[in-house]
Write a protein that holds these residues in place. Structure first.
Motif, mmCIF file in Angstrom:
data_model
loop_
_atom_site.group_PDB
_atom_site.id
_atom_site.type_symbol
_atom_site.label_atom_id
_atom_site.label_comp_id
_atom_site.label_asym_id
_atom_site.label_seq_id
_atom_site.Cartn_x
_atom_site.Cartn_y
_atom_site.Cartn_z
ATOM 1 N N TRP A 62 0.832 -1.215 0.000
ATOM 2 C CA TRP A 62 0.000 0.000 0.000
ATOM 3 C C TRP A 62 0.864 1.262 0.000
ATOM 4 C CZ3 TRP A 62 -5.179 0.476 -0.553
ATOM 5 C CH2 TRP A 62 -5.738 1.720 -0.291
ATOM 6 N N ALA A 63 2.022 1.189 0.697
ATOM 7 C CA ALA A 63 2.913 2.345 0.796
ATOM 8 C C ALA A 63 3.874 2.443 -0.390
ATOM 9 C CB ALA A 63 3.711 2.267 2.093
ATOM 10 N N GLY A 64 3.726 1.533 -1.369
ATOM 11 C CA GLY A 64 4.591 1.575 -2.540
ATOM 12 C C GLY A 64 5.999 1.100 -2.269
ATOM 13 N N GLN A 65 6.153 0.092 -1.390
ATOM 14 C CA GLN A 65 7.466 -0.477 -1.064
ATOM 15 C C GLN A 65 7.487 -1.959 -1.467
ATOM 16 O OE1 GLN A 65 6.838 0.539 2.928
ATOM 17 N NE2 GLN A 65 7.733 2.586 2.758
ATOM 18 N N PRO A 66 7.534 -2.236 -2.778
ATOM 19 C CA PRO A 66 7.424 -3.620 -3.263
ATOM 20 C C PRO A 66 8.551 -4.523 -2.794
ATOM 21 C CG PRO A 66 8.143 -2.180 -5.027
ATOM 22 C CD PRO A 66 7.744 -1.287 -3.889
ATOM 23 N N GLY A 67 9.750 -3.953 -2.583
ATOM 24 C CA GLY A 67 10.866 -4.766 -2.139
ATOM 25 C C GLY A 67 10.592 -5.410 -0.796
ATOM 26 N N ILE A 68 10.010 -4.649 0.117
ATOM 27 C CA ILE A 68 9.662 -5.176 1.435
ATOM 28 C C ILE A 68 8.523 -6.173 1.311
ATOM 29 C CG2 ILE A 68 8.575 -4.561 3.638
ATOM 30 C CD1 ILE A 68 10.297 -2.097 3.715
ATOM 31 N N SER A 69 7.529 -5.843 0.510
ATOM 32 C CA SER A 69 6.350 -6.695 0.376
ATOM 33 C C SER A 69 6.708 -8.089 -0.129
ATOM 34 C CB SER A 69 5.350 -6.032 -0.566
ATOM 35 O OG SER A 69 4.147 -6.761 -0.605
ATOM 36 N N VAL A 70 7.459 -8.160 -1.219
ATOM 37 C CA VAL A 70 7.823 -9.450 -1.812
ATOM 38 C C VAL A 70 8.965 -10.103 -1.040
ATOM 39 C CG1 VAL A 70 8.658 -10.605 -3.890
ATOM 40 C CG2 VAL A 70 7.018 -8.741 -4.078
ATOM 41 N N GLY A 71 9.949 -9.301 -0.626
ATOM 42 C CA GLY A 71 11.066 -9.841 0.129
ATOM 43 C C GLY A 71 10.614 -10.517 1.406
ATOM 44 N N ASN A 72 9.598 -9.965 2.040
ATOM 45 C CA ASN A 72 9.052 -10.557 3.261
ATOM 46 C C ASN A 72 8.500 -11.957 2.999
ATOM 47 O OD1 ASN A 72 7.936 -10.825 5.887
ATOM 48 N ND2 ASN A 72 6.006 -9.952 5.184
ATOM 49 N N ASP A 121 8.873 -11.789 -13.958
ATOM 50 C CA ASP A 121 9.146 -10.483 -14.558
ATOM 51 C C ASP A 121 9.326 -9.386 -13.513
ATOM 52 O OD1 ASP A 121 6.572 -10.390 -13.647
ATOM 53 O OD2 ASP A 121 5.676 -9.660 -15.521
ATOM 54 N N GLY A 122 9.402 -9.757 -12.233
ATOM 55 C CA GLY A 122 9.615 -8.772 -11.170
ATOM 56 C C GLY A 122 8.377 -8.004 -10.785
ATOM 57 N N ALA A 123 7.213 -8.438 -11.273
ATOM 58 C CA ALA A 123 5.971 -7.715 -10.974
ATOM 59 C C ALA A 123 4.840 -8.708 -10.726
ATOM 60 C CB ALA A 123 5.608 -6.787 -12.134
ATOM 61 N N VAL A 124 3.850 -8.256 -9.960
ATOM 62 C CA VAL A 124 2.635 -9.047 -9.734
ATOM 63 C C VAL A 124 1.445 -8.128 -9.957
ATOM 64 C CG1 VAL A 124 1.386 -10.575 -8.173
ATOM 65 C CG2 VAL A 124 3.868 -10.357 -7.945
ATOM 66 N N SER A 125 0.649 -8.421 -10.982
ATOM 67 C CA SER A 125 -0.500 -7.571 -11.307
ATOM 68 C C SER A 125 -1.682 -7.907 -10.416
ATOM 69 C CB SER A 125 -0.900 -7.775 -12.773
ATOM 70 O OG SER A 125 -1.386 -9.105 -12.967
ATOM 71 N N ARG A 126 -2.716 -7.066 -10.490
ATOM 72 C CA ARG A 126 -3.931 -7.347 -9.715
ATOM 73 C C ARG A 126 -4.579 -8.653 -10.168
ATOM 74 N NH1 ARG A 126 -5.039 -1.504 -9.283
ATOM 75 N NH2 ARG A 126 -5.031 -1.026 -7.045
ATOM 76 N N LEU A 127 -4.544 -8.922 -11.473
ATOM 77 C CA LEU A 127 -5.118 -10.162 -11.989
ATOM 78 C C LEU A 127 -4.375 -11.366 -11.417
ATOM 79 C CD1 LEU A 127 -6.975 -11.788 -13.816
ATOM 80 C CD2 LEU A 127 -5.363 -11.396 -15.709
ATOM 81 N N ALA A 251 -0.864 -7.813 -3.867
ATOM 82 C CA ALA A 251 -0.921 -7.384 -5.269
ATOM 83 C C ALA A 251 -2.285 -6.853 -5.649
ATOM 84 C CB ALA A 251 -0.540 -8.555 -6.178
ATOM 85 N N VAL A 252 -3.353 -7.416 -5.075
ATOM 86 C CA VAL A 252 -4.700 -6.914 -5.359
ATOM 87 C C VAL A 252 -4.867 -5.504 -4.803
ATOM 88 C CG1 VAL A 252 -7.137 -7.211 -4.760
ATOM 89 C CG2 VAL A 252 -5.805 -9.165 -5.565
ATOM 90 N N ILE A 253 -4.333 -5.260 -3.611
ATOM 91 C CA ILE A 253 -4.438 -3.932 -3.005
ATOM 92 C C ILE A 253 -3.615 -2.913 -3.778
ATOM 93 C CG2 ILE A 253 -3.767 -2.592 -0.954
ATOM 94 C CD1 ILE A 253 -4.602 -4.989 0.724
ATOM 95 N N HIS A 254 -2.392 -3.314 -4.159
ATOM 96 C CA HIS A 254 -1.531 -2.406 -4.925
ATOM 97 C C HIS A 254 -0.624 -3.242 -5.808
ATOM 98 C CE1 HIS A 254 1.457 0.610 -5.957
ATOM 99 N NE2 HIS A 254 0.704 1.541 -5.414
ATOM 100 N N PRO A 255 -0.774 -3.180 -7.146
ATOM 101 C CA PRO A 255 0.081 -3.978 -8.037
ATOM 102 C C PRO A 255 1.557 -3.797 -7.696
ATOM 103 C CG PRO A 255 -1.643 -2.903 -9.295
ATOM 104 C CD PRO A 255 -1.735 -2.346 -7.893
ATOM 105 N N ILE A 256 2.298 -4.896 -7.694
ATOM 106 C CA ILE A 256 3.697 -4.880 -7.279
ATOM 107 C C ILE A 256 4.585 -4.829 -8.514
ATOM 108 C CG2 ILE A 256 5.504 -6.245 -6.157
ATOM 109 C CD1 ILE A 256 3.270 -7.418 -4.372
ATOM 110 N N ALA A 257 5.535 -3.912 -8.515
ATOM 111 C CA ALA A 257 6.474 -3.786 -9.627
ATOM 112 C C ALA A 257 7.854 -3.454 -9.073
ATOM 113 C CB ALA A 257 6.027 -2.702 -10.597
ATOM 114 N N GLY A 258 8.893 -3.968 -9.721
ATOM 115 C CA GLY A 258 10.258 -3.663 -9.300
ATOM 116 C C GLY A 258 10.569 -4.162 -7.915
ATOM 117 N N ALA A 259 10.238 -5.431 -7.631
ATOM 118 C CA ALA A 259 10.383 -5.957 -6.279
ATOM 119 C C ALA A 259 11.846 -6.094 -5.842
ATOM 120 C CB ALA A 259 9.695 -7.319 -6.177
ATOM 121 N N GLY A 260 12.767 -6.264 -6.784
ATOM 122 C CA GLY A 260 14.175 -6.332 -6.437
ATOM 123 C C GLY A 260 14.627 -7.671 -5.877
ATOM 124 N N VAL A 261 13.805 -8.712 -6.018
ATOM 125 C CA VAL A 261 14.193 -10.052 -5.567
ATOM 126 C C VAL A 261 15.086 -10.682 -6.633
ATOM 127 C CG1 VAL A 261 13.359 -12.335 -4.925
ATOM 128 C CG2 VAL A 261 12.090 -10.314 -4.219
#
Length: 309
Positions: A62-72, A121-127, A251-261
């Motif tokens: 939600w805060a736009g921090q995909p690295g933390i979201s996916v890394g977690n 591809d480093g991203a997770v869409s809402r779909l 990902a449904v709440i906020h599409p994830i891009a550039g996760a850095g994993v």
């Protein structure tokens, strides 16, 4: 940075307490419904102890921090197998039910492969997130229906609770978890910036370890009490839940891009899932030697992925 580190430690305590209350309330109701101890471990206990990962990843997304979201999510799944099962099996060898080898471990491996395919591809869409959520519901319904064919487990250290008391624990646990997750994410970002490392690295290490404290405590206590079903079911179920529900909802709440994993992180999360299957097959016991091997592999992972110099 010192205050951020202290607040991060405080958040670990809050996450542990909140998850403990949530598990106690949820497991108490589940046992009243006649579920077996293994299924309680795979669902209620696993989902409850994974609630810190859920709240932290959702807040980070939600805060736009995909690295933390996916890394977690990725870091927690590595930690669950390599550290939690490693510690639990050192305390007491973990006996493995045939249903775990036949049904649950293959599902965990398939879900891990599916999660990595989504993250290719480093991203997770809402779909994609929505599909993961649907899969989590299908899995939960399937595992509960399968439980109806098994004999209810008793004397596993979990006790049925009255509805009022169970709801108190569930609601109180959720409130404490919300406070703990906010503290952990906010202060981990401060630590990451002070150390000059990426949010993904912090998510894969500090946050992953912090949000996995409830799983560690639950599995360790289960091992001390000889409750292998709870110890193993908690880890397998948590890893499935983390990818399907936690990553899906984030990902449904906020599409994830550039996760850095990175590739090494994906290799380790897949490798631990793959290695766990033959470990369970050998005598249907995860022994102390296997537990030590898992812990050594995690130490090697930390050495390889943490920035040098």
């Amino acid at each position: 940075m010192l205050s951020a580190a202290l607040l991060t430690l405080l958040s670990f305590g809050l996450l542990f307490l909140g998850a403990e209350w949530l598990v106690r309330g949820g497991a108490g109701i589940a046992l009243r419904l006649g579920l077996t101890a293994l299924v309680v471990g795979l669902t209620v206990v696993a989902y409850g102890t994974s609630s810190p990962e859920l709240l932290v990843s959702v807040k980070a997304a939600w805060a736009g921090q995909p690295g933390i979201s996916v890394g977690n999510v990725i870091g927690s799944n590595i930690f669950n197998i390599a550290v939690i099962l490693g510690v639990a099996s050192l305390i007491r060898p973990i006996r493995v039910q045939s249903s775990v080898i036949r049904r649950d471990a293959p599902v965990m491996l398939a879900v891990t492969l599916g999660g990595l395919a989504v993250l290719w591809d480093g991203a997770v869409s809402r779909l994609e997130g929505g599909l993961l959520l649907v899969a989590s519901v299908v899995y939960t319904v399937w595992i509960i229906r399968a439980a109806r064919k098994e004999a209810p487990g008793e004397d596993e250290g979990l006790k049925p609770l009255g509805v009022g008391r169970a709801l108190f624990f569930i609601l109180g646990g959720l409130l404490v978890l919300a406070a703990g997750s906010r503290l952990l994410v906010d202060n981990s970002i401060i630590i990451a910036r002070a150390l000059g490392v990426s949010e993904a690295v912090i998510g894969l290490t500090i946050i992953a370890a912090g949000t996995s404290m409830p799983e560690l405590a639950t599995s360790a206590v289960g091992a001390f009490r000889g409750q292998s079903d709870i110890s193993l079911g908690n880890v397998v179920g948590s890893n499935i839940f983390n990818i399907l529900f936690v990553l899906g909802l984030a990902a449904v709440i906020h599409p994830i891009a550039g996760a850095g994993v990175r590739g090494i992180d994906q290799a380790f999360v897949l490798g631990t899932a793959v290695v766990l299957v033959p470990l369970m097959w050998t005598g249907r016991v995860i022994g102390r030697k296997e537990g030590a091997l898992l812990l050594v592999s995690y130490a090697a992972y930390l050495w390889l992925m943490w920035p040098k110099g």
